[in-house]
Design a protein around this motif. Sequence first.
Motif, PDB file in Angstrom:
ATOM      1  N   ILE A  16      31.856  29.836  35.001  1.00 14.19           N
ATOM      2  CA  ILE A  16      32.790  30.893  35.391  1.00 14.19           C
ATOM      3  C   ILE A  16      32.409  31.433  36.769  1.00 14.19           C
ATOM      4  O   ILE A  16      31.238  31.676  37.064  1.00 14.19           O
ATOM      5  CB  ILE A  16      32.796  32.018  34.348  1.00 14.19           C
ATOM      6  CG1 ILE A  16      33.477  31.526  33.073  1.00 14.19           C
ATOM      7  CG2 ILE A  16      33.488  33.272  34.868  1.00 14.19           C
ATOM      8  CD1 ILE A  16      33.400  32.488  31.917  1.00 14.19           C
ATOM      9  N   GLY A  17      33.405  31.629  37.607  1.00 18.17           N
ATOM     10  CA  GLY A  17      33.171  32.095  38.962  1.00 18.17           C
ATOM     11  C   GLY A  17      33.252  30.986  39.986  1.00 18.17           C
ATOM     12  O   GLY A  17      33.382  31.254  41.179  1.00 18.17           O
ATOM     13  N   PRO A  41      35.178  36.782  31.067  1.00 17.33           N
ATOM     14  CA  PRO A  41      35.734  36.867  32.430  1.00 17.33           C
ATOM     15  C   PRO A  41      36.696  35.726  32.750  1.00 17.33           C
ATOM     16  O   PRO A  41      36.406  34.553  32.500  1.00 17.33           O
ATOM     17  CB  PRO A  41      34.482  36.809  33.310  1.00 17.33           C
ATOM     18  CG  PRO A  41      33.428  37.465  32.469  1.00 17.33           C
ATOM     19  CD  PRO A  41      33.725  36.988  31.068  1.00 17.33           C
ATOM     20  N   ARG A 143      38.562  34.857  40.485  1.00 14.16           N
ATOM     21  CA  ARG A 143      37.467  34.104  39.876  1.00 14.16           C
ATOM     22  C   ARG A 143      37.001  34.692  38.539  1.00 14.16           C
ATOM     23  O   ARG A 143      36.506  33.950  37.680  1.00 14.16           O
ATOM     24  CB  ARG A 143      36.277  34.033  40.834  1.00 14.16           C
ATOM     25  CG  ARG A 143      36.536  33.276  42.123  1.00 14.16           C
ATOM     26  CD  ARG A 143      36.754  31.806  41.864  1.00 14.16           C
ATOM     27  NE  ARG A 143      36.894  31.060  43.109  1.00 14.16           N
ATOM     28  CZ  ARG A 143      38.036  30.566  43.568  1.00 14.16           C
ATOM     29  NH1 ARG A 143      39.170  30.738  42.871  1.00 14.16           N
ATOM     30  NH2 ARG A 143      38.076  29.886  44.705  1.00 14.16           N
ATOM     31  N   PHE A 144      37.164  36.013  38.328  1.00  8.15           N
ATOM     32  CA  PHE A 144      36.558  36.634  37.155  1.00  8.15           C
ATOM     33  C   PHE A 144      37.512  37.489  36.310  1.00  8.15           C
ATOM     34  O   PHE A 144      37.124  37.926  35.234  1.00  8.15           O
ATOM     35  CB  PHE A 144      35.380  37.524  37.583  1.00  8.15           C
ATOM     36  CG  PHE A 144      34.217  36.774  38.154  1.00  8.15           C
ATOM     37  CD1 PHE A 144      33.231  36.255  37.329  1.00  8.15           C
ATOM     38  CD2 PHE A 144      34.113  36.575  39.519  1.00  8.15           C
ATOM     39  CE1 PHE A 144      32.148  35.563  37.859  1.00  8.15           C
ATOM     40  CE2 PHE A 144      33.038  35.878  40.055  1.00  8.15           C
ATOM     41  CZ  PHE A 144      32.057  35.372  39.229  1.00  8.15           C
ATOM     42  N   LEU A 198      31.434  43.543  35.368  1.00  5.22           N
ATOM     43  CA  LEU A 198      30.896  42.326  35.969  1.00  5.22           C
ATOM     44  C   LEU A 198      29.572  42.567  36.698  1.00  5.22           C
ATOM     45  O   LEU A 198      29.254  41.871  37.674  1.00  5.22           O
ATOM     46  CB  LEU A 198      31.923  41.743  36.948  1.00  5.22           C
ATOM     47  CG  LEU A 198      33.253  41.336  36.314  1.00  5.22           C
ATOM     48  CD1 LEU A 198      34.271  40.977  37.390  1.00  5.22           C
ATOM     49  CD2 LEU A 198      33.066  40.175  35.335  1.00  5.22           C
TER      50      LEU A 198
END
Length: 276
Positions: A16-17, A41, A143-144, A198
């Motif tokens: 993730i990201g 996320p 991205r999140f 986050l």
Amino acid sequence: MPSPNTISPDKLARLIGRPDSPLVIDVCTDEDFAANPQLVPGAVRRPWADVPAWGPAFVAAGRPAVIVCKRGLKLSHGVAAWLRHEGVPADALEGGIVAWQAARLPTVPAERLPRRDSQGRTVWVTRSRPKVDRIACPWLIRRFVDPQAVFLYVAPAEVLDVADRFGATPFDVDHENVHWSHRGERCTFDLMVEEFGLETEPLKRLATIVRGADTARPELAPESAGLLAASLGLSRMYADDLAQLEAGLALYDAFYRWCRDAVDEGHDWPPTARKS
């Protein structure tokens, strides 16, 4: 031993990201989600029973998917199997959202997400001609928070009216009625990292760099001056704000991976001589 077609929370957290991260689809029942309204996320919510209707739309994305339910059992395995039938490489998250939270991995509070449009996307609006925060925040969201998020760049005087007419959420605007903006010495990126849950070490490190670049305090982090220079260069390379955003996403991808994986790595000259 892990079941076939599953992915561990730790492995998913490492993906993730990244720009090539899998699509994360939350299929928790409404009852389970109401009791624990938190998202992995970047996850999108879809009703598990309607996968024959919405599943084909994910084929066009050309990316693998990870399916999340409460405990990683029948719902996530069934939806993942259906998506594989449609041609989407899909795994179930081992242990579901319960295991993800037990591992103390970050979750996004659903209550913090803005309303979505008819296509399920969050829509954001800010001032045109972005430099730092107005590229950094969209990167964080894409991205999140919401990979499908829409960003509208408009003349500064029109931001609030556009937000009202088009159902968009304003950000990085100096106005008392705008929630997503600077707070004291902190910039909008800081606020989003905190309120979207986050606050991982890499994102907190990146937030310091962004803050230094965005608020003329390069002493906060050695990398802030470089981020500002790259951001100003991009703003002069692109007359189109959305083209600049697309180029800026790669810039922040690189800074994030440095914050996550390479802070202790150097690059010396001359290189070490090879042993004969």
